[in-house]
Design an enzyme around this catalytic site. Structure first.
Site, PDB file in Angstrom:
ATOM      1  N   SER A 196      -3.549   0.228   3.907  1.00 18.79           N
ATOM      2  CA  SER A 196      -2.607  -0.837   4.269  1.00 18.79           C
ATOM      3  C   SER A 196      -3.332  -2.154   4.565  1.00 18.79           C
ATOM      4  O   SER A 196      -4.440  -2.158   5.109  1.00 18.79           O
ATOM      5  CB  SER A 196      -1.823  -0.401   5.516  1.00 18.79           C
ATOM      6  OG  SER A 196      -1.102  -1.487   6.038  1.00 18.79           O
ATOM      7  N   TYR A 219       0.329  -6.845   1.709  1.00 19.13           N
ATOM      8  CA  TYR A 219       1.365  -7.691   2.294  1.00 19.13           C
ATOM      9  C   TYR A 219       0.815  -9.100   2.121  1.00 19.13           C
ATOM     10  O   TYR A 219      -0.150  -9.482   2.802  1.00 19.13           O
ATOM     11  CB  TYR A 219       1.553  -7.391   3.780  1.00 19.13           C
ATOM     12  CG  TYR A 219       2.302  -6.110   4.100  1.00 19.13           C
ATOM     13  CD1 TYR A 219       3.506  -5.799   3.469  1.00 19.13           C
ATOM     14  CD2 TYR A 219       1.829  -5.241   5.073  1.00 19.13           C
ATOM     15  CE1 TYR A 219       4.195  -4.643   3.780  1.00 19.13           C
ATOM     16  CE2 TYR A 219       2.523  -4.080   5.392  1.00 19.13           C
ATOM     17  CZ  TYR A 219       3.698  -3.791   4.750  1.00 19.13           C
ATOM     18  OH  TYR A 219       4.377  -2.648   5.060  1.00 19.13           O
ATOM     19  N   THR A 245       3.583  -4.326  -1.932  1.00 16.61           N
ATOM     20  CA  THR A 245       4.781  -3.705  -1.356  1.00 16.61           C
ATOM     21  C   THR A 245       5.926  -4.709  -1.346  1.00 16.61           C
ATOM     22  O   THR A 245       5.831  -5.762  -0.715  1.00 16.61           O
ATOM     23  CB  THR A 245       4.486  -3.201   0.073  1.00 16.61           C
ATOM     24  OG1 THR A 245       3.466  -2.213  -0.016  1.00 16.61           O
ATOM     25  CG2 THR A 245       5.728  -2.594   0.719  1.00 16.61           C
ATOM     26  N   LYS A 321       5.113  -1.416  -5.204  1.00 17.96           N
ATOM     27  CA  LYS A 321       5.557  -0.291  -4.364  1.00 17.96           C
ATOM     28  C   LYS A 321       6.890  -0.656  -3.719  1.00 17.96           C
ATOM     29  O   LYS A 321       6.986  -1.685  -3.044  1.00 17.96           O
ATOM     30  CB  LYS A 321       4.506  -0.015  -3.277  1.00 17.96           C
ATOM     31  CG  LYS A 321       4.894   1.070  -2.280  1.00 17.96           C
ATOM     32  CD  LYS A 321       3.705   1.422  -1.393  1.00 17.96           C
ATOM     33  CE  LYS A 321       4.029   2.508  -0.387  1.00 17.96           C
ATOM     34  NZ  LYS A 321       4.777   2.049   0.785  1.00 17.96           N
ATOM     35  N   HIS A 345       9.778   2.908   1.488  1.00 16.07           N
ATOM     36  CA  HIS A 345       8.990   2.676   2.698  1.00 16.07           C
ATOM     37  C   HIS A 345       9.238   3.779   3.736  1.00 16.07           C
ATOM     38  O   HIS A 345       9.223   3.540   4.941  1.00 16.07           O
ATOM     39  CB  HIS A 345       9.334   1.314   3.299  1.00 16.07           C
ATOM     40  CG  HIS A 345       8.151   0.575   3.861  1.00 16.07           C
ATOM     41  ND1 HIS A 345       7.527  -0.446   3.198  1.00 16.07           N
ATOM     42  CD2 HIS A 345       7.473   0.719   5.028  1.00 16.07           C
ATOM     43  CE1 HIS A 345       6.533  -0.920   3.948  1.00 16.07           C
ATOM     44  NE2 HIS A 345       6.480  -0.213   5.064  1.00 16.07           N
TER      45      HIS A 345
HETATM   46  C1  LIG Z   1       3.918   4.596  10.442  1.00 16.78           C
HETATM   47  C2  LIG Z   1       4.105   4.098   9.046  1.00 16.78           C
HETATM   48  C3  LIG Z   1       3.476   2.932   8.645  1.00 16.78           C
HETATM   49  C4  LIG Z   1       3.615   2.466   7.336  1.00 16.78           C
HETATM   50  N1  LIG Z   1       2.943   1.352   6.953  1.00 16.78           N
HETATM   51  C5  LIG Z   1       3.031   0.923   5.670  1.00 16.78           C
HETATM   52  C6  LIG Z   1       2.278  -0.199   5.223  1.00 16.78           C
HETATM   53  O1  LIG Z   1       1.534  -0.809   5.982  1.00 16.78           O
HETATM   54  N2  LIG Z   1       2.424  -0.581   3.935  1.00 16.78           N
HETATM   55  C7  LIG Z   1       3.244   0.077   3.056  1.00 16.78           C
HETATM   56  O2  LIG Z   1       3.345  -0.301   1.885  1.00 16.78           O
HETATM   57  N3  LIG Z   1       3.945   1.155   3.447  1.00 16.78           N
HETATM   58  C8  LIG Z   1       3.853   1.600   4.728  1.00 16.78           C
HETATM   59  N4  LIG Z   1       4.548   2.709   5.116  1.00 16.78           N
HETATM   60  C9  LIG Z   1       5.332   3.466   4.115  1.00 16.78           C
HETATM   61  C10 LIG Z   1       4.451   4.537   3.468  1.00 16.78           C
HETATM   62  O3  LIG Z   1       3.438   3.960   2.682  1.00 16.78           O
HETATM   63  C11 LIG Z   1       5.269   5.487   2.558  1.00 16.78           C
HETATM   64  O4  LIG Z   1       5.983   4.722   1.627  1.00 16.78           O
HETATM   65  C12 LIG Z   1       6.232   6.385   3.340  1.00 16.78           C
HETATM   66  O5  LIG Z   1       5.697   6.714   4.602  1.00 16.78           O
HETATM   67  C13 LIG Z   1       6.508   7.660   2.556  1.00 16.78           C
HETATM   68  O6  LIG Z   1       7.466   8.435   3.189  1.00 16.78           O
HETATM   69  P1  LIG Z   1       7.120   9.693   4.143  1.00 16.78           P
HETATM   70  O7  LIG Z   1       6.609   9.148   5.427  1.00 16.78           O
HETATM   71  O8  LIG Z   1       8.423  10.364   4.296  1.00 16.78           O
HETATM   72  O9  LIG Z   1       6.106  10.560   3.432  1.00 16.78           O
HETATM   73  C14 LIG Z   1       4.430   3.176   6.428  1.00 16.78           C
HETATM   74  C15 LIG Z   1       5.079   4.342   6.834  1.00 16.78           C
HETATM   75  C16 LIG Z   1       4.918   4.808   8.132  1.00 16.78           C
HETATM   76  C17 LIG Z   1       5.607   6.076   8.529  1.00 16.78           C
END
Ligand SMILES: Cc1cc2nc3c(=O)[nH]c(=O)nc-3n(C[C@H](O)[C@H](O)[C@H](O)COP(=O)(O)O)c2cc1C
Length: 447
Positions: A196, A219, A245, A321, A345
């Site tokens: 990230s 981002y 993203t 994404k 997300h």
């Molecule tokens: C705590 C947390 C932080 C996340 N931070 C980002 C991020 O910084 N950038 C991003 O593109 N997606 C972020 N995501 C989304 C994840 O990359 C991913 O798309 C998502 O968690 C997938 O679903 P799942 O948690 O059910 O496996 C985040 C998700 C969580 C749970």
């Protein structure tokens, strides 16, 4: 501004504080997973659904009704679930959900809420996972499955497994080693890792721990000078792909995070001081940059022109994404995008979206094999991975499960999560008569 409450929760680790203090806090009612309130309302809803005459015409043979009734009437289910919290080492875990139970027990309420949260009622979070339950696997028999090949290829690189680690922000909120521990686990199991922009470890440290380049999630912020600097730093670290993203704008209504904060009695000001500017300043990716004009991580005025601008500004592959429709997939291909991640997300941006597994087929159809389509959201079992591959995913990502493993047992927890999912995938590949990923196709599933 993006969900201030989320930002204020992020930053340096507070995990590892005295367990007694944490456990003396009131129980938090998080509206997902297996909190009592959620379990009770879900049970009521499922019971209503199971008994509803509206349901049976939609599903052949009343199979959903039968499945739901079995689920509801299993008196041992909750008893078994309760035992998950008491596991004391990563090796004891039977499935990845057991790490969630341990993470819930170990993390401060505010940090667990940050991890668990979706937006509004967290419906997309639940739907993502439940989406897989409506798809059945069509197993074939008497096929030689003595040798398995689960490898997947992305941009000319062969991965031993199609399971990758999604970018998660601020992973030091779950373990003092954060993304570096994840990178070591990824190295051991040879998984693709995405990092990230707002990770709590630097790309250089993570790349060193991984022993190979990681994909950099972007981002971009609202300041192009900063965007360009982020891109150049990822290129210098050897990242082969930039993952932009596109699904997370400012001010997401992360209610569960806010509720978690309410019951977190710790003084968090030390780690979360300075509002948005303080948050950005603490993130290693922004170190040394002039962030005085950065007021957003994602500028709401972005259009497809910005995708073109990014494409022209980098030598890395450009992956989007957060695509969930055929229309956007087509436009992405027209703009020369190199890959897509079907994602919402993890339900953290919009509530009551379709599960990503439902969005996947139309995106795959739209790109017509021209670029790889990755996906994530709700993957908790090897069978979930199998179904995503059957519907056309080139690779399948896990978000929360890696953080559950990390919070529960550090690096060994992440390793165990990856081992369990791989083991489950291998098992279903054997059972279904599909010895290679290529053999898992649309006819491997029915719904
Ligand atoms: C705590 C947390 C932080 C996340 N931070 C980002 C991020 O910084 N950038 C991003 O593109 N997606 C972020 N995501 C989304 C994840 O990359 C991913 O798309 C998502 O968690 C997938 O679903 P799942 O948690 O059910 O496996 C985040 C998700 C969580 C749970």
């Amino acid at each position: 501004m993006r969900g201030r409450s989320e930002r204020e929760l992020l930053g340096l680790p507070i995990v590892g504080e005295s367990g007694s203090r944490i456990s003396s806090l009131p129980a938090i009612k998080i509206t997902m997973g297996s909190s009592p309130a959620f379990t009770d309302s879900r049970r009521k809803f499922l019971r209503y659904l199971a008994l509803s005459p509206l349901v049976s015409p939609l599903f052949s043979g009343g199979s959903l009704r039968t499945a739901l009734s079995l689920y509801l009437d299993d008196p041992l289910r909750e008893k078994y679930s309760a035992s998950s919290e008491s596991i004391t080492s990563a090796e004891q875990a039977l499935d990845v959900m057991e790490f969630e139970a341990v993470a819930r027990r170990k993390l401060p309420p505010g940090h667990f809420a940050y991890l668990a949260s979706g937006v509004d009622d967290d419906a997309t979070v639940r739907l993502n996972h439940e989406g897989y339950q409506h798809i059945g696997i069509r197993s074939r028999r008497l096929i030689n499955v003595a040798k398995l090949d689960a490898s997947a290829e992305l941009f000319g690189t062969k991965w031993e497994t199609p399971i990758f680690l999604c970018p998660l922000s601020s992973m030091k909120a779950f373990d003092p080693e954060g993304e570096v521990a994840v990178a070591r686990a990824a190295a051991k199991q040879r998984h693709l890792q995405m990092l990230s922009t707002v990770a709590s470890s630097s790309i250089e440290d993570v790349t060193a721990a991984r022993g190979a380049p990681v994909w950099q999630q972007l981002y971009p912020t609202n300041d192009w000078t900063v965007t360009r600097a982020l891109i150049k730093r990822a290129e210098a670290a050897g990242s082969p792909a930039l993952v932009f993203t596109v699904d997370h704008q400012e001010n997401a209504n992360n209610e569960t995070i806010a509720k978690g904060r309410r019951v977190d009695a710790r003084d968090c000001s030390l780690c979360h001081a300075g509002g948005f500017a303080g948050y950005v300043r603490r993130k290693p990716m922004f170190k040394g940059l002039d962030i005085s004009r950065v007021t957003e991580l994602y500028d709401p005025s972005f259009t497809w022109d910005f995708v073109k601008r990014l494409k022209d500004a980098t030598t890395m592959k450009l992956v989007l994404k957060g695509i969930v429709t055929r229309e956007d997939a087509e436009i992405a291909v027209e703009h020369g995008v190199d890959g897509i991640v079907v994602s919402n997300h993890g339900g953290r941006a919009e509530d009551t979206l379709r599960p990503t597994i439902e969005c996947l087929p139309e995106v795959v159809a739209a790109v017509k094999g021209k670029i790889p389509v990755l996906m994530d959201g709700g993957i908790r079992r090897g069978t979930d991975v199998f179904k995503a591959l059957a519907l056309g995913a080139t690779a399948v990502g896990i978000g929360r499960p890696q953080a559950w493993g990390l919070a529960a047992f550090g690096q060994s927890g992440v390793e165990a999560v990856l081992v369990i999912l791989r083991r489950e995938l291998d098992k279903i590949m054997r059972q279904a008569g599909t010895p290679s990923i290529r053999g898992i196709t649309r006819v491997s599933v029915a719904f």
